[in-house]
Design an enzyme around this catalytic site. Structure first.
Site, mmCIF file in Angstrom:
data_model
loop_
_atom_site.group_PDB
_atom_site.id
_atom_site.type_symbol
_atom_site.label_atom_id
_atom_site.label_comp_id
_atom_site.label_asym_id
_atom_site.label_seq_id
_atom_site.Cartn_x
_atom_site.Cartn_y
_atom_site.Cartn_z
ATOM 1 N N TYR A 1 5.117 2.150 8.937
ATOM 2 C CA TYR A 1 4.007 2.229 7.983
ATOM 3 C C TYR A 1 3.838 3.648 7.445
ATOM 4 C CZ TYR A 1 2.717 -2.579 8.466
ATOM 5 O OH TYR A 1 2.738 -3.956 8.398
ATOM 6 N N ARG B 1 6.285 4.000 4.712
ATOM 7 C CA ARG B 1 5.833 3.258 3.520
ATOM 8 C C ARG B 1 4.660 3.971 2.852
ATOM 9 N NH1 ARG B 1 4.680 -2.706 5.187
ATOM 10 N NH2 ARG B 1 3.967 -2.746 3.019
ATOM 11 N N ASP C 1 -0.712 -1.030 -1.514
ATOM 12 C CA ASP C 1 -0.248 0.288 -1.968
ATOM 13 C C ASP C 1 -1.278 1.085 -2.761
ATOM 14 O OD1 ASP C 1 1.838 -1.456 -4.406
ATOM 15 O OD2 ASP C 1 -0.272 -0.845 -4.573
ATOM 16 N N HIS D 1 -4.858 -8.122 1.582
ATOM 17 C CA HIS D 1 -4.070 -7.739 2.754
ATOM 18 C C HIS D 1 -4.322 -6.300 3.189
ATOM 19 C CE1 HIS D 1 -0.966 -11.089 1.569
ATOM 20 N NE2 HIS D 1 -2.071 -11.577 2.068
ATOM 21 N N CYS E 1 -8.706 2.866 14.633
ATOM 22 C CA CYS E 1 -8.409 2.717 16.066
ATOM 23 C C CYS E 1 -8.656 1.266 16.486
ATOM 24 C CB CYS E 1 -9.340 3.632 16.878
ATOM 25 S SG CYS E 1 -9.308 3.312 18.644
ATOM 26 N N CYS F 1 -11.172 8.008 21.578
ATOM 27 C CA CYS F 1 -11.165 7.119 22.748
ATOM 28 C C CYS F 1 -9.759 6.833 23.273
ATOM 29 C CB CYS F 1 -11.839 5.782 22.389
ATOM 30 S SG CYS F 1 -10.790 4.695 21.408
ATOM 31 N N THR G 1 4.686 -11.921 -7.691
ATOM 32 C CA THR G 1 4.620 -12.458 -6.342
ATOM 33 C C THR G 1 5.522 -13.674 -6.211
ATOM 34 O OG1 THR G 1 3.188 -13.325 -4.579
ATOM 35 C CG2 THR G 1 2.557 -13.869 -6.860
ATOM 36 N N ASN H 1 7.111 -12.978 -13.998
ATOM 37 C CA ASN H 1 8.079 -12.730 -12.923
ATOM 38 C C ASN H 1 9.473 -12.955 -13.496
ATOM 39 O OD1 ASN H 1 9.689 -12.967 -10.500
ATOM 40 N ND2 ASN H 1 7.772 -13.346 -9.382
ATOM 41 N N ALA I 1 6.875 -6.992 -15.048
ATOM 42 C CA ALA I 1 5.446 -6.795 -15.348
ATOM 43 C C ALA I 1 5.224 -5.573 -16.227
ATOM 44 C CB ALA I 1 4.675 -6.645 -14.035
HETATM 45 C C1 BV8 Z 1 -3.113 -16.220 8.297
HETATM 46 C C2 BV8 Z 1 0.449 -6.801 4.677
HETATM 47 C C3 BV8 Z 1 -4.486 -17.434 9.811
HETATM 48 C C4 BV8 Z 1 1.257 -6.118 5.725
HETATM 49 C C5 BV8 Z 1 1.368 -9.060 4.394
HETATM 50 C C6 BV8 Z 1 3.760 -21.925 7.140
HETATM 51 C C7 BV8 Z 1 3.284 -22.352 5.910
HETATM 52 C C8 BV8 Z 1 2.231 -21.659 5.298
HETATM 53 C C9 BV8 Z 1 1.673 -20.539 5.920
HETATM 54 C C10 BV8 Z 1 2.184 -20.142 7.120
HETATM 55 C C11 BV8 Z 1 3.208 -20.815 7.730
HETATM 56 N N1 BV8 Z 1 3.473 -20.173 8.895
HETATM 57 C C12 BV8 Z 1 2.639 -19.120 9.022
HETATM 58 C C13 BV8 Z 1 1.854 -19.101 7.956
HETATM 59 C C14 BV8 Z 1 0.806 -18.157 7.672
HETATM 60 C C15 BV8 Z 1 1.377 -16.849 7.151
HETATM 61 C C16 BV8 Z 1 2.331 -17.076 6.018
HETATM 62 O O1 BV8 Z 1 1.934 -17.316 4.895
HETATM 63 N N2 BV8 Z 1 3.648 -16.994 6.311
HETATM 64 C C17 BV8 Z 1 4.638 -17.236 5.279
HETATM 65 C C18 BV8 Z 1 5.730 -16.165 5.371
HETATM 66 C C19 BV8 Z 1 5.191 -18.626 5.449
HETATM 67 N N3 BV8 Z 1 0.227 -16.143 6.666
HETATM 68 C C20 BV8 Z 1 -0.450 -15.361 7.511
HETATM 69 O O2 BV8 Z 1 -0.101 -15.124 8.647
HETATM 70 C C21 BV8 Z 1 -1.734 -14.778 6.945
HETATM 71 N N4 BV8 Z 1 -2.781 -14.991 7.914
HETATM 72 O O3 BV8 Z 1 -2.641 -17.225 7.836
HETATM 73 O O4 BV8 Z 1 -4.049 -16.177 9.291
HETATM 74 C C22 BV8 Z 1 -5.690 -17.139 10.618
HETATM 75 C C23 BV8 Z 1 -6.926 -17.674 10.203
HETATM 76 C C24 BV8 Z 1 -8.049 -17.412 10.966
HETATM 77 C C25 BV8 Z 1 -7.961 -16.619 12.127
HETATM 78 C C26 BV8 Z 1 -6.735 -16.076 12.514
HETATM 79 C C27 BV8 Z 1 -5.588 -16.338 11.761
HETATM 80 C C28 BV8 Z 1 -1.589 -13.286 6.732
HETATM 81 C C29 BV8 Z 1 -0.562 -13.029 5.647
HETATM 82 C C30 BV8 Z 1 -0.564 -11.536 5.291
HETATM 83 C C31 BV8 Z 1 0.668 -10.875 5.859
HETATM 84 N N5 BV8 Z 1 0.689 -9.479 5.403
HETATM 85 N N6 BV8 Z 1 1.288 -7.787 3.987
HETATM 86 C C32 BV8 Z 1 2.347 -5.281 5.115
HETATM 87 O O5 BV8 Z 1 2.381 -5.098 3.873
HETATM 88 O O6 BV8 Z 1 3.160 -4.775 5.914
HETATM 89 S S1 BV8 Z 1 2.328 -10.158 3.555
HETATM 90 C C33 BV8 Z 1 3.439 -9.369 2.543
HETATM 91 O O7 BV8 Z 1 4.152 -10.404 1.854
HETATM 92 C C34 BV8 Z 1 2.798 -8.560 1.441
HETATM 93 O O8 BV8 Z 1 1.415 -8.382 1.525
HETATM 94 C C35 BV8 Z 1 3.118 -9.347 0.212
HETATM 95 O O9 BV8 Z 1 2.054 -9.474 -0.639
HETATM 96 C C36 BV8 Z 1 3.358 -10.670 0.751
HETATM 97 C C37 BV8 Z 1 4.001 -11.611 -0.203
HETATM 98 O O10 BV8 Z 1 5.089 -10.990 -0.789
HETATM 99 P P1 BV8 Z 1 5.080 -10.734 -2.381
HETATM 100 O O11 BV8 Z 1 3.993 -9.791 -2.726
HETATM 101 O O12 BV8 Z 1 5.090 -12.004 -3.115
HETATM 102 O O13 BV8 Z 1 6.415 -9.960 -2.498
HETATM 103 P P2 BV8 Z 1 7.890 -10.603 -2.501
HETATM 104 O O14 BV8 Z 1 8.850 -9.501 -2.247
HETATM 105 O O15 BV8 Z 1 7.934 -11.830 -1.664
HETATM 106 O O16 BV8 Z 1 8.051 -11.086 -4.012
HETATM 107 C C38 BV8 Z 1 8.107 -10.124 -5.050
HETATM 108 C C39 BV8 Z 1 8.201 -10.905 -6.339
HETATM 109 O O17 BV8 Z 1 8.183 -9.979 -7.405
HETATM 110 C C40 BV8 Z 1 9.499 -11.696 -6.454
HETATM 111 O O18 BV8 Z 1 9.191 -12.993 -6.934
HETATM 112 C C41 BV8 Z 1 10.297 -10.928 -7.530
HETATM 113 O O19 BV8 Z 1 11.049 -11.798 -8.335
HETATM 114 C C42 BV8 Z 1 9.187 -10.317 -8.334
HETATM 115 N N7 BV8 Z 1 9.506 -9.081 -9.050
HETATM 116 C C43 BV8 Z 1 10.436 -8.140 -8.737
HETATM 117 N N8 BV8 Z 1 10.377 -7.147 -9.666
HETATM 118 C C44 BV8 Z 1 9.388 -7.480 -10.547
HETATM 119 C C45 BV8 Z 1 8.836 -8.705 -10.154
HETATM 120 N N9 BV8 Z 1 7.830 -9.307 -10.822
HETATM 121 C C46 BV8 Z 1 7.362 -8.679 -11.930
HETATM 122 N N10 BV8 Z 1 7.835 -7.499 -12.360
HETATM 123 C C47 BV8 Z 1 8.847 -6.876 -11.708
HETATM 124 N N11 BV8 Z 1 9.320 -5.699 -12.163
#
Ligand code: BV8
Length: 257
Positions: A67, A70, A104, A119, A127, A154, A192, A217, A235
């Site tokens: 992190y 990043r 970011d 997120h 902490c 702490c 996204t 996208n 974008a």
């Molecule tokens: C939760 C922060 C419950 C950290 C991130 C099965 C089915 C459905 C859901 C789940 C499942 N199994 C598990 C889950 C839940 C899980 C989930 O969704 N998993 C997925 C992978 C299946 N979700 C969770 O765990 C969430 N919490 O559900 O909690 C709960 C409820 C109550 C009590 C307790 C628990 C938490 C999810 C958050 C995770 N944290 N980030 C960090 O950054 O390190 S997620 C991370 O991926 C980022 O935040 C990011 O936003 C996210 C998604 O990625 P994207 O932003 O879409 O980025 P990606 O690279 O994928 O895509 C980029 C896109 O841009 C592409 O399409 C590309 O073509 C395009 N692109 C490229 N260049 C350009 C462009 N577009 C435009 N212009 C350009 N120039």
């Protein structure tokens, strides 16, 4: 330049509320790697290795170091034309809510009035025990010494203020995002892959509430089948053109008898 429909331009020019769901793709042109593109963040590491609590507790130094790197990339980056276009849209639409999955801080730095951080934000640390905010410098110093960064008050572990997989999203952010997308006349899904939930549900929910939904996208995404319009381009190119078209349409409308 990819085609933008007249329908979208009109809907935006006439809109009271616009919601924009953004993901890592809107920051790609600021030099911040996305998650799932070929040179994305996950290439080097696996999500389960780093972005969850168990991984953090198992290897805090590795996760804090990832992190920190990043955060350095983010601090050196600048908002791009896409971020700035969303700010410019506010001059033509009474209410623009940016519902971002990104951590970011670039929408805030671009000056958008209503940024909803689903997120969290990588520029903030706290902490895990006493929840005091922690200065990034404390993390940097410990990482340089190859030790886990701990709270000066702490001695608890310091973590980034981001939502990890398996963690609940901040309730206040979810409440604001639910409201913004439910009242949206138009929702733009920008940069996204729409695979992470619950964020990925917003385009479909907005549409169910009557919004016109368009994605910006270069590639297809998890919501492509569910949107009214897909604009296949970056974008940083599409959003400025879209806002310019809305401005022209608004001027035409203003000049109409
Ligand atoms: C939760 C922060 C419950 C950290 C991130 C099965 C089915 C459905 C859901 C789940 C499942 N199994 C598990 C889950 C839940 C899980 C989930 O969704 N998993 C997925 C992978 C299946 N979700 C969770 O765990 C969430 N919490 O559900 O909690 C709960 C409820 C109550 C009590 C307790 C628990 C938490 C999810 C958050 C995770 N944290 N980030 C960090 O950054 O390190 S997620 C991370 O991926 C980022 O935040 C990011 O936003 C996210 C998604 O990625 P994207 O932003 O879409 O980025 P990606 O690279 O994928 O895509 C980029 C896109 O841009 C592409 O399409 C590309 O073509 C395009 N692109 C490229 N260049 C350009 C462009 N577009 C435009 N212009 C350009 N120039």
């Amino acid at each position: 330049m990819p085609t933008i429909s007249d329908t979208l331009v009109c809907r935006l020019a006439e809109a009271d509320h616009v919601a924009v769901l953004t993901g890592a793709g809107i920051s790609a042109e600021s030099g911040i790697p996305t998650f799932r593109d070929p040179d994305g963040l996950w290439d080097e590491f696996e999500p389960q290795e780093l972005a969850n609590v168990e991984a953090f507790l198992d290897n805090p130094t590795l996760v804090q170091g990832w992190y920190q790197r990043r955060r350095q990339v983010v601090e050196e980056a600048e908002p791009n034309a896409g971020h700035r276009a969303l700010k410019a849209l506010e001059a033509h639409v009474p209410s623009v809510s940016v519902v971002t999955q990104n951590v970011d801080d670039l929408h805030n730095r671009a000056g958008s009035d209503a940024v909803i951080e689903l997120h969290g934000n990588i520029t903030r640390n706290y902490c895990v025990d006493c929840e005091r905010t922690a200065a990034p410098e404390a993390v940097d110093a410990a990482i340089r010494n190859g030790e886990p960064a701990c709270c000066p008050a702490c001695d608890g572990l310091i973590r980034p203020d981001v939502v990890w997989f398996g963690e609940r999203l901040p309730p206040e952010a979810v409440e604001r995002a639910d409201a913004a997308t439910a009242r949206a006349d138009v929702l733009l899904s920008v940069g996204t892959s729409a695979v992470v939930y619950p964020a990925a549900r917003y385009p479909v929910r907005a549409r169910e509430h009557g919004a016109y939904v368009a994605e910006v996208n270069p590639d297809t995404t998890g919501v492509t089948p569910d949107v009214d319009e897909s604009i296949r381009g970056p974008a940083g190119e599409v959003l400025p053109a879209l806002v310019e078209a809305v401005a022209d349409r608004s001027e035409e409308g203003a000049g109409a008898p």
